[in-house]
Enzyme design. Structure first.
Site, PDB file in Angstrom:
ATOM      1  N   HIS A   1      16.538  22.924  13.868  1.00  0.00           N
ATOM      2  CA  HIS A   1      16.783  24.251  13.286  1.00  0.00           C
ATOM      3  C   HIS A   1      17.009  24.159  11.776  1.00  0.00           C
ATOM      4  O   HIS A   1      17.374  23.119  11.227  1.00  0.00           O
ATOM      5  CB  HIS A   1      17.954  24.975  13.991  1.00  0.00           C
ATOM      6  CG  HIS A   1      19.321  24.520  13.627  1.00  0.00           C
ATOM      7  ND1 HIS A   1      20.447  24.943  14.309  1.00  0.00           N
ATOM      8  CD2 HIS A   1      19.786  23.691  12.648  1.00  0.00           C
ATOM      9  CE1 HIS A   1      21.517  24.404  13.759  1.00  0.00           C
ATOM     10  NE2 HIS A   1      21.149  23.632  12.767  1.00  0.00           N
TER      11      HIS A   1
ATOM     12  N   ASN B   1      18.227  19.825  16.607  1.00  0.00           N
ATOM     13  CA  ASN B   1      17.152  20.453  17.387  1.00  0.00           C
ATOM     14  C   ASN B   1      16.042  20.963  16.464  1.00  0.00           C
ATOM     15  O   ASN B   1      15.190  21.738  16.890  1.00  0.00           O
ATOM     16  CB  ASN B   1      17.713  21.610  18.217  1.00  0.00           C
ATOM     17  CG  ASN B   1      18.419  22.636  17.345  1.00  0.00           C
ATOM     18  OD1 ASN B   1      18.490  22.476  16.120  1.00  0.00           O
ATOM     19  ND2 ASN B   1      18.953  23.674  17.957  1.00  0.00           N
TER      20      ASN B   1
ATOM     21  N   GLU C   1      16.722  28.942  15.363  1.00  0.00           N
ATOM     22  CA  GLU C   1      16.741  28.026  16.501  1.00  0.00           C
ATOM     23  C   GLU C   1      15.336  27.875  17.100  1.00  0.00           C
ATOM     24  O   GLU C   1      14.457  28.714  16.836  1.00  0.00           O
ATOM     25  CB  GLU C   1      17.706  28.578  17.558  1.00  0.00           C
ATOM     26  CG  GLU C   1      19.144  28.782  17.042  1.00  0.00           C
ATOM     27  CD  GLU C   1      19.923  27.483  16.864  1.00  0.00           C
ATOM     28  OE1 GLU C   1      19.325  26.442  16.540  1.00  0.00           O
ATOM     29  OE2 GLU C   1      21.156  27.514  17.048  1.00  0.00           O
TER      30      GLU C   1
HETATM   31  P1  PGA Z   1      24.735  18.949   8.824  1.00  0.00           P
HETATM   32  O1  PGA Z   1      24.082  20.254   9.461  1.00  0.00           O
HETATM   33  O2  PGA Z   1      24.355  18.951   7.372  1.00  0.00           O
HETATM   34  O3  PGA Z   1      26.211  19.154   9.029  1.00  0.00           O
HETATM   35  O4  PGA Z   1      24.177  17.786   9.561  1.00  0.00           O
HETATM   36  C1  PGA Z   1      22.723  20.417   9.441  1.00  0.00           C
HETATM   37  C2  PGA Z   1      22.343  21.689  10.161  1.00  0.00           C
HETATM   38  O5  PGA Z   1      22.712  21.871  11.336  1.00  0.00           O
HETATM   39  O6  PGA Z   1      21.632  22.502   9.575  1.00  0.00           O
END
Ligand code: PGA
Length: 244
Positions: A138, A136, A143
């Protein structure tokens, strides 16, 4: 902001690990903040190998953990705490006094935020922050809709984060809130690196660099960082204009 593209996750991870090591060599007392997650896991593993091989002085730096799930204890393998401990801190035998992680189990989460902001302030700010990106947009648990002016804070998790976040846990967990460094910390850091790999991140990387800066897509904050780098592999770069 600059974009650097690498062939694959391995070469991306090696470059990020080398960057962290170079920061430590230039400034042994550096303040370094890393994210947990699938993307930085290999970076951490390579950093452990490189630091051991080069006998880098790791006795003076300060380690800051980017974020934590509220209500998830450190012994849960899905917690950010567990990730940092097992991928980096234990292998390099970093003493606790050099390490600052949010306690997501604290009765006083506001105090956790105050403590984290105070540590970062006392140490003279973050030298290098390495973050991932969520589906998304973030960064940490900043968020969609978050203010770019926030320092550490507690936040209600977005539906996407709650759903995608289950991937870190062996059994389903209730994820509702997160505690996280704010985007003001990222903007104030001397250098900021956002990393992403794989085609599943291609859309969010395109939005990060091609959308106008806006807080509904928090990662666009990277565009405002004078020393900001988006370091990605070819998969994550596959929807960018310049790579077409
Ligand atoms: P990920 O997480 O490295 O496990 O894809 C990324 C995040 O949500 O910041």
């Amino acid at each position: 902001m600059e974009i650097k593209t690498f062939k694959d996750h391995e070469s991306l991870s090696a470059a990020v690990a080398a960057e962290i090591l170079a920061t430590l060599k230039n400034k042994p007392g550096a303040v370094i903040c890393l994210a947990s997650g699938e993307t930085p896991r290999r970076t951490c593993q390579l950093l452990v190998e490189l630091a051991r091989r080069d006998k880098t002085d790791i006795s003076q730096f300060t380690f800051i953990g980017l974020d934590e799930w509220v209500g998830i204890p450190p012994e849960n393998a899905g917690s950010c705490h567990y990730f940092f401990q097992h991928e980096l801190l234990d292998p390099l035998k970093i003493p606790n006094q050099q390490v600052h992680l949010f306690d997501g189990m604290s009765e006083d989460l506001r105090e956790e935020c105050t403590k984290m902001d105070a540590v970062i302030g006392e140490k003279g700010g973050i030298d290098l922050i390495v973050v991932g990106i969520g589906m998304n947009g973030h960064i940490g648990f900043n968020e969609p809709g978050v203010s770019f002016d926030n320092y550490s804070h507690v936040i209600d998790l977005d539906e996407t984060t709650i759903t995608v976040g289950q991937k870190y846990f062996t059994t389903p967990v209730s994820l509702q809130k997160g505690i996280t460094l704010g985007l003001k910390h990222l903007l104030n850091a001397k250098k900021a690196i956002l990393i992403a790999n794989g085609t599943k991140k291609a859309g969010v990387i395109r939005d990060t660099v091609e959308q106008k800066v806006n807080n509904n897509f928090p990662a666009t904050v990277m565009q405002q960082h004078a020393s900001g780098f988006v370091m990605i592999d070819e998969g994550a770069a596959s929807l960018l204009n310049q790579s077409k």
